[in-house]
Scaffold this motif. Structure first.
Motif, PDB file in Angstrom:
ATOM      1  N   ILE A 185       0.863  -1.185   0.000  1.00  0.00           N
ATOM      2  CA  ILE A 185       0.000   0.000   0.000  1.00  0.00           C
ATOM      3  C   ILE A 185       0.899   1.235   0.000  1.00  0.00           C
ATOM      4  CG2 ILE A 185      -1.810   1.245   1.236  1.00  0.00           C
ATOM      5  CD1 ILE A 185      -2.594  -1.460   2.514  1.00  0.00           C
ATOM      6  N   LYS A 186       0.918   1.942  -1.128  1.00  0.00           N
ATOM      7  CA  LYS A 186       1.849   3.066  -1.315  1.00  0.00           C
ATOM      8  C   LYS A 186       1.582   4.217  -0.354  1.00  0.00           C
ATOM      9  CE  LYS A 186       4.276   3.724  -4.706  1.00  0.00           C
ATOM     10  NZ  LYS A 186       5.728   3.619  -4.997  1.00  0.00           N
ATOM     11  N   ASP A 187       0.350   4.387   0.073  1.00  0.00           N
ATOM     12  CA  ASP A 187       0.046   5.465   1.015  1.00  0.00           C
ATOM     13  C   ASP A 187       0.744   5.229   2.358  1.00  0.00           C
ATOM     14  OD1 ASP A 187      -1.536   6.693  -0.837  1.00  0.00           O
ATOM     15  OD2 ASP A 187      -3.439   5.961  -0.035  1.00  0.00           O
ATOM     16  N   ILE A 188       0.983   3.978   2.677  1.00  0.00           N
ATOM     17  CA  ILE A 188       1.649   3.633   3.932  1.00  0.00           C
ATOM     18  C   ILE A 188       3.158   3.566   3.749  1.00  0.00           C
ATOM     19  CG2 ILE A 188       1.889   1.844   5.715  1.00  0.00           C
ATOM     20  CD1 ILE A 188      -1.058   1.157   5.264  1.00  0.00           C
ATOM     21  N   TYR A 189       3.586   2.983   2.630  1.00  0.00           N
ATOM     22  CA  TYR A 189       5.020   2.876   2.334  1.00  0.00           C
ATOM     23  C   TYR A 189       5.304   3.516   0.971  1.00  0.00           C
ATOM     24  CZ  TYR A 189       5.349  -0.420   6.219  1.00  0.00           C
ATOM     25  OH  TYR A 189       5.302  -0.998   7.472  1.00  0.00           O
ATOM     26  N   PRO A 190       5.437   4.840   0.930  1.00  0.00           N
ATOM     27  CA  PRO A 190       5.645   5.546  -0.341  1.00  0.00           C
ATOM     28  C   PRO A 190       6.992   5.237  -1.004  1.00  0.00           C
ATOM     29  CG  PRO A 190       5.860   7.053   1.516  1.00  0.00           C
ATOM     30  CD  PRO A 190       5.335   5.773   2.075  1.00  0.00           C
ATOM     31  N   LYS A 191       7.999   4.866  -0.196  1.00  0.00           N
ATOM     32  CA  LYS A 191       9.317   4.553  -0.763  1.00  0.00           C
ATOM     33  C   LYS A 191       9.355   3.086  -1.201  1.00  0.00           C
ATOM     34  CE  LYS A 191      11.724   7.859   2.222  1.00  0.00           C
ATOM     35  NZ  LYS A 191      12.770   8.016   3.288  1.00  0.00           N
ATOM     36  N   THR A 192       8.561   2.807  -2.216  1.00  0.00           N
ATOM     37  CA  THR A 192       8.418   1.429  -2.693  1.00  0.00           C
ATOM     38  C   THR A 192       8.564   1.367  -4.206  1.00  0.00           C
ATOM     39  OG1 THR A 192       6.861   0.935  -0.899  1.00  0.00           O
ATOM     40  CG2 THR A 192       6.887  -0.577  -2.746  1.00  0.00           C
ATOM     41  N   THR A 193       9.261   0.352  -4.692  1.00  0.00           N
ATOM     42  CA  THR A 193       9.382   0.142  -6.135  1.00  0.00           C
ATOM     43  C   THR A 193       8.851  -1.241  -6.490  1.00  0.00           C
ATOM     44  OG1 THR A 193      11.637  -0.741  -5.900  1.00  0.00           O
ATOM     45  CG2 THR A 193      11.422   1.617  -6.325  1.00  0.00           C
ATOM     46  N   PHE A 194       8.270  -1.353  -7.671  1.00  0.00           N
ATOM     47  CA  PHE A 194       7.723  -2.621  -8.155  1.00  0.00           C
ATOM     48  C   PHE A 194       8.321  -2.906  -9.523  1.00  0.00           C
ATOM     49  CE2 PHE A 194       4.683  -4.977 -10.757  1.00  0.00           C
ATOM     50  CZ  PHE A 194       4.359  -6.057  -9.940  1.00  0.00           C
ATOM     51  N   THR A 195       8.917  -4.097  -9.685  1.00  0.00           N
ATOM     52  CA  THR A 195       9.537  -4.451 -10.957  1.00  0.00           C
ATOM     53  C   THR A 195       9.088  -5.841 -11.403  1.00  0.00           C
ATOM     54  OG1 THR A 195      11.519  -3.194 -10.336  1.00  0.00           O
ATOM     55  CG2 THR A 195      11.720  -4.697 -12.213  1.00  0.00           C
ATOM     56  N   LEU A 196       8.391  -5.889 -12.537  1.00  0.00           N
ATOM     57  CA  LEU A 196       7.991  -7.164 -13.112  1.00  0.00           C
ATOM     58  C   LEU A 196       9.212  -7.771 -13.797  1.00  0.00           C
ATOM     59  CD1 LEU A 196       5.439  -8.934 -13.542  1.00  0.00           C
ATOM     60  CD2 LEU A 196       5.193  -7.815 -15.776  1.00  0.00           C
ATOM     61  N   GLN A 197       9.453  -9.048 -13.570  1.00  0.00           N
ATOM     62  CA  GLN A 197      10.644  -9.703 -14.097  1.00  0.00           C
ATOM     63  C   GLN A 197      10.454 -10.167 -15.542  1.00  0.00           C
ATOM     64  OE1 GLN A 197      13.564  -9.876 -11.726  1.00  0.00           O
ATOM     65  NE2 GLN A 197      12.081  -8.267 -11.275  1.00  0.00           N
ATOM     66  N   SER A 198      11.547 -10.644 -16.139  1.00  0.00           N
ATOM     67  CA  SER A 198      11.552 -11.000 -17.556  1.00  0.00           C
ATOM     68  C   SER A 198      10.651 -12.184 -17.892  1.00  0.00           C
ATOM     69  CB  SER A 198      12.982 -11.303 -18.023  1.00  0.00           C
ATOM     70  OG  SER A 198      13.539 -12.369 -17.268  1.00  0.00           O
ATOM     71  N   ASP A 199      10.264 -12.976 -16.889  1.00  0.00           N
ATOM     72  CA  ASP A 199       9.363 -14.097 -17.162  1.00  0.00           C
ATOM     73  C   ASP A 199       7.921 -13.643 -17.300  1.00  0.00           C
ATOM     74  OD1 ASP A 199       8.678 -13.514 -14.557  1.00  0.00           O
ATOM     75  OD2 ASP A 199       9.157 -15.496 -13.750  1.00  0.00           O
ATOM     76  N   ASN A 200       7.681 -12.333 -17.089  1.00  0.00           N
ATOM     77  CA  ASN A 200       6.357 -11.733 -17.197  1.00  0.00           C
ATOM     78  C   ASN A 200       5.365 -12.345 -16.211  1.00  0.00           C
ATOM     79  OD1 ASN A 200       4.793  -9.710 -18.489  1.00  0.00           O
ATOM     80  ND2 ASN A 200       3.720 -11.258 -19.690  1.00  0.00           N
ATOM     81  N   LEU A 201       5.903 -12.879 -15.112  1.00  0.00           N
ATOM     82  CA  LEU A 201       5.074 -13.550 -14.115  1.00  0.00           C
ATOM     83  C   LEU A 201       5.487 -13.163 -12.701  1.00  0.00           C
ATOM     84  CD1 LEU A 201       2.871 -15.829 -13.733  1.00  0.00           C
ATOM     85  CD2 LEU A 201       4.800 -17.389 -13.421  1.00  0.00           C
ATOM     86  N   HIS A 217       0.354  -4.203   8.144  1.00  0.00           N
ATOM     87  CA  HIS A 217      -0.710  -3.231   7.881  1.00  0.00           C
ATOM     88  C   HIS A 217      -0.535  -2.526   6.542  1.00  0.00           C
ATOM     89  CE1 HIS A 217       2.576  -0.810   9.434  1.00  0.00           C
ATOM     90  NE2 HIS A 217       1.970   0.283   9.001  1.00  0.00           N
ATOM     91  N   GLY A 218       0.653  -2.638   5.977  1.00  0.00           N
ATOM     92  CA  GLY A 218       0.923  -1.993   4.693  1.00  0.00           C
ATOM     93  C   GLY A 218       0.910  -2.964   3.523  1.00  0.00           C
ATOM     94  N   ILE A 219       0.392  -4.178   3.761  1.00  0.00           N
ATOM     95  CA  ILE A 219       0.344  -5.204   2.722  1.00  0.00           C
ATOM     96  C   ILE A 219      -1.099  -5.561   2.395  1.00  0.00           C
ATOM     97  CG2 ILE A 219       1.010  -7.566   2.091  1.00  0.00           C
ATOM     98  CD1 ILE A 219       3.379  -5.640   2.422  1.00  0.00           C
ATOM     99  N   ASP A 220      -1.428  -5.543   1.098  1.00  0.00           N
ATOM    100  CA  ASP A 220      -2.761  -5.926   0.641  1.00  0.00           C
ATOM    101  C   ASP A 220      -2.585  -7.069  -0.362  1.00  0.00           C
ATOM    102  OD1 ASP A 220      -5.405  -6.109  -0.012  1.00  0.00           O
ATOM    103  OD2 ASP A 220      -5.457  -4.296  -1.246  1.00  0.00           O
ATOM    104  N   ALA A 221      -2.716  -8.297   0.125  1.00  0.00           N
ATOM    105  CA  ALA A 221      -2.443  -9.473  -0.705  1.00  0.00           C
ATOM    106  C   ALA A 221      -3.544 -10.517  -0.549  1.00  0.00           C
ATOM    107  CB  ALA A 221      -1.090 -10.079  -0.305  1.00  0.00           C
ATOM    108  N   PRO A 222      -3.669 -11.426  -1.534  1.00  0.00           N
ATOM    109  CA  PRO A 222      -4.697 -12.474  -1.467  1.00  0.00           C
ATOM    110  C   PRO A 222      -4.314 -13.626  -0.542  1.00  0.00           C
ATOM    111  CG  PRO A 222      -3.436 -12.701  -3.483  1.00  0.00           C
ATOM    112  CD  PRO A 222      -2.969 -11.424  -2.831  1.00  0.00           C
ATOM    113  N   ILE A 223      -3.467 -13.355   0.438  1.00  0.00           N
ATOM    114  CA  ILE A 223      -3.098 -14.323   1.473  1.00  0.00           C
ATOM    115  C   ILE A 223      -3.407 -13.669   2.810  1.00  0.00           C
ATOM    116  CG2 ILE A 223      -1.171 -15.535   2.589  1.00  0.00           C
ATOM    117  CD1 ILE A 223       0.127 -15.911  -0.054  1.00  0.00           C
ATOM    118  N   ASP A 224      -3.979 -14.436   3.727  1.00  0.00           N
ATOM    119  CA  ASP A 224      -4.317 -13.894   5.044  1.00  0.00           C
ATOM    120  C   ASP A 224      -3.048 -13.864   5.910  1.00  0.00           C
ATOM    121  OD1 ASP A 224      -5.354 -13.220   7.531  1.00  0.00           O
ATOM    122  OD2 ASP A 224      -7.165 -14.433   7.264  1.00  0.00           O
TER     123      ASP A 224
END
Length: 205
Positions: free
Chosen positions: A64-80, A138-145
């Motif tokens: 959640i970027k509002d909680i952790y603004p210093k975050t980067t997301f990089t999709l890898q070469s496998d496109n997965l 609290h800063g993670i929004d994922a399909p795992i509990d």
């Protein structure tokens, strides 16, 4: 029948059976393989285009970027697979590997100077990896509990204080798919700086 032939046949059957069991165990545990720094930051070339055969879909941001603004997301070469990095205000870092094929896996690698001990001190690292994960959940929004997984993780510590090991799959949840959490790796990466990896997984899908 020649006694040598009988013994050879039994041994061959036994070896084949053990081999199959070992392969099944390895396949089931692939989602909690030890993650070194290289695999945390980039995908293996052999993973490219494997998404065609995968049940799970392309990785998406979970921070959640509002909680952790210093975050980067990089999709890898496998496109997965994806690598998501959080730079914390205290100088610590969290590198999240969002990966898997038969399993949906989130591996959280904490690079921290908050805690220091021998990497074989299992109780110490179990307890403090729980604390590290609890601080950022609290800063993670994922399909795992994550909350439920941490509860099971904490209960496992209490029940196995003198028998804690790395890569132990701790089950939680009663959904259609199996849910489990594991402490995968502990390593020293500098003076008074350690890397601790804890993974949450769902599967097989």
């Amino acid at each position: 029948m020649n006694i040598f032939l009988i013994v050879s046949t039994i041994l061959l059957f036994s070896c084949g059976s053990n081999s199959n069991k070992k392969e099944n165990l390895e396949d089931r545990k692939v989602q909690v393989a030890e993650l070194d720094k290289t695999t945390m930051y980039k995908s293996d070339k052999n993973e490219v285009n494997q998404d065609i055969d995968c049940t799970r879909g392309q990785a998406e941001p979970i921070v959640i970027k509002d909680i952790y603004p210093k975050t980067t997301f990089t999709l890898q070469s496998d496109n997965l697979t994806a690598i998501e990095t959080i730079e914390l205000n205290d100088g610590d870092k969290v590198v999240i590997k969002n990966w898997g094929c038969k399993y949906y896996v989130l591996s959280f690698r904490f690079e921290t100077s908050k805690y220091a001990a021998d990497t074989t001190a299992m109780k110490y690292w179990y307890v403090n990896s729980f604390k590290l994960m609890n601080e950022i959940k609290h800063g993670i929004d994922a399909p795992i509990d994550i909350e439920k997984g941490l509860k099971a993780f904490n209960e496992h510590i209490s029940k196995n204080v003198f028998d804690l090991e790395l890569k132990t799959e701790i089950d939680f949840g009663e959904n259609e798919f199996r849910n489990f959490v594991s402490l995968d790796n502990i390593s020293k990466i500098g003076n008074n700086r350690f890397a601790v990896t804890i993974s949450f997984a769902i599967g097989p899908l």
